[in-house]
Scaffold this motif. Structure first.
Motif, mmCIF file in Angstrom:
data_model
loop_
_atom_site.group_PDB
_atom_site.id
_atom_site.type_symbol
_atom_site.label_atom_id
_atom_site.label_comp_id
_atom_site.label_asym_id
_atom_site.label_seq_id
_atom_site.Cartn_x
_atom_site.Cartn_y
_atom_site.Cartn_z
ATOM 1 N N THR A 197 20.103 -43.511 49.906
ATOM 2 C CA THR A 197 20.517 -42.761 48.723
ATOM 3 C C THR A 197 19.681 -41.491 48.591
ATOM 4 O O THR A 197 20.206 -40.414 48.308
ATOM 5 N N PHE A 198 18.395 -41.618 48.821
ATOM 6 C CA PHE A 198 17.520 -40.446 48.792
ATOM 7 C C PHE A 198 17.936 -39.448 49.867
ATOM 8 O O PHE A 198 18.009 -38.247 49.607
ATOM 9 N N ALA A 199 18.218 -39.955 51.050
ATOM 10 C CA ALA A 199 18.654 -39.081 52.145
ATOM 11 C C ALA A 199 19.956 -38.373 51.787
ATOM 12 O O ALA A 199 20.125 -37.169 52.069
ATOM 13 N N LEU A 200 20.883 -39.088 51.171
ATOM 14 C CA LEU A 200 22.153 -38.493 50.760
ATOM 15 C C LEU A 200 21.925 -37.383 49.734
ATOM 16 O O LEU A 200 22.532 -36.310 49.823
ATOM 17 N N CYS A 201 21.048 -37.623 48.782
ATOM 18 C CA CYS A 201 20.730 -36.594 47.778
ATOM 19 C C CYS A 201 20.111 -35.359 48.437
ATOM 20 O O CYS A 201 20.454 -34.228 48.076
ATOM 21 N N CYS A 202 19.225 -35.585 49.378
ATOM 22 C CA CYS A 202 18.628 -34.455 50.106
ATOM 23 C C CYS A 202 19.710 -33.684 50.868
ATOM 24 O O CYS A 202 19.698 -32.448 50.876
ATOM 25 N N LEU A 203 20.642 -34.413 51.470
ATOM 26 C CA LEU A 203 21.730 -33.771 52.208
ATOM 27 C C LEU A 203 22.599 -32.926 51.276
ATOM 28 O O LEU A 203 22.978 -31.803 51.620
ATOM 29 N N VAL A 204 22.894 -33.439 50.084
ATOM 30 C CA VAL A 204 23.681 -32.684 49.103
ATOM 31 C C VAL A 204 22.962 -31.382 48.748
ATOM 32 O O VAL A 204 23.583 -30.306 48.700
ATOM 33 N N ILE A 205 21.665 -31.444 48.538
ATOM 34 C CA ILE A 205 20.880 -30.246 48.202
ATOM 35 C C ILE A 205 20.889 -29.254 49.366
ATOM 36 O O ILE A 205 21.052 -28.045 49.165
#
Length: 141
Positions: free
Chosen positions: A22-30
């Motif tokens: 989930t953290f990785a996904l949020c970083c990817l969105v940013i």
């Protein structure tokens, strides 16, 4: 019915929110958002998208995390109360989480003083026992 549904959703979201993917996904969105800046000319709308999105997610997560934390705290408190109830501890401690902050602080200070007093008594007993072992023994002839 709605409480159970909310609890189920809150648990699932809290679980997912704490996972590395989930953290990785949020970083990817940013990263995608940042890289899309030149395409949108770093416009006000481009900035508004990330600001609005993060604000909404943060607003909702505060309530979900608080709900999860409240239930977790209540469950731990109940377990501690049960341990107190079945042990030789003072049952008067059960329910102190409902007292005011100053009342709890007063109890905490009393407990600390009692613990220090107990530590001094244990240390004194250990010194006394050690002195008895070193003392010469009188043997009757």
């Amino acid at each position: 019915m709605i409480e159970k549904f909310f609890t189920k959703i809150a648990n699932a979201v809290a679980h997912l929110a704490g996972m590395p993917p989930t953290f990785a996904l949020c970083c990817l969105v940013i990263i995608v958002w940042a890289l899309s800046g030149p395409v949108f000319g770093f416009s006000d709308t481009w900035q508004l998208v990330i600001n609005t999105g993060t604000t909404i997610v943060t607003f909702l997560m505060v309530f979900l995390i608080q709900n999860t934390q409240n239930r977790d705290s209540a469950a731990i408190q109940t377990k501690l109360d049960e341990l107190i109830r079945v042990s030789r501890a003072h049952n008067t401690f059960i329910g102190i989480e409902h007292l005011t902050e100053s009342e709890v602080e007063e109890i905490r200070e009393k407990c600390e003083k009692a613990a220090k007093r107990h530590d001094r008594e244990v240390a004194a007993a250990a010194v006394k026992k050690a002195a008895q072992k070193r003392a010469p023994k009188n043997h009757a002839a």
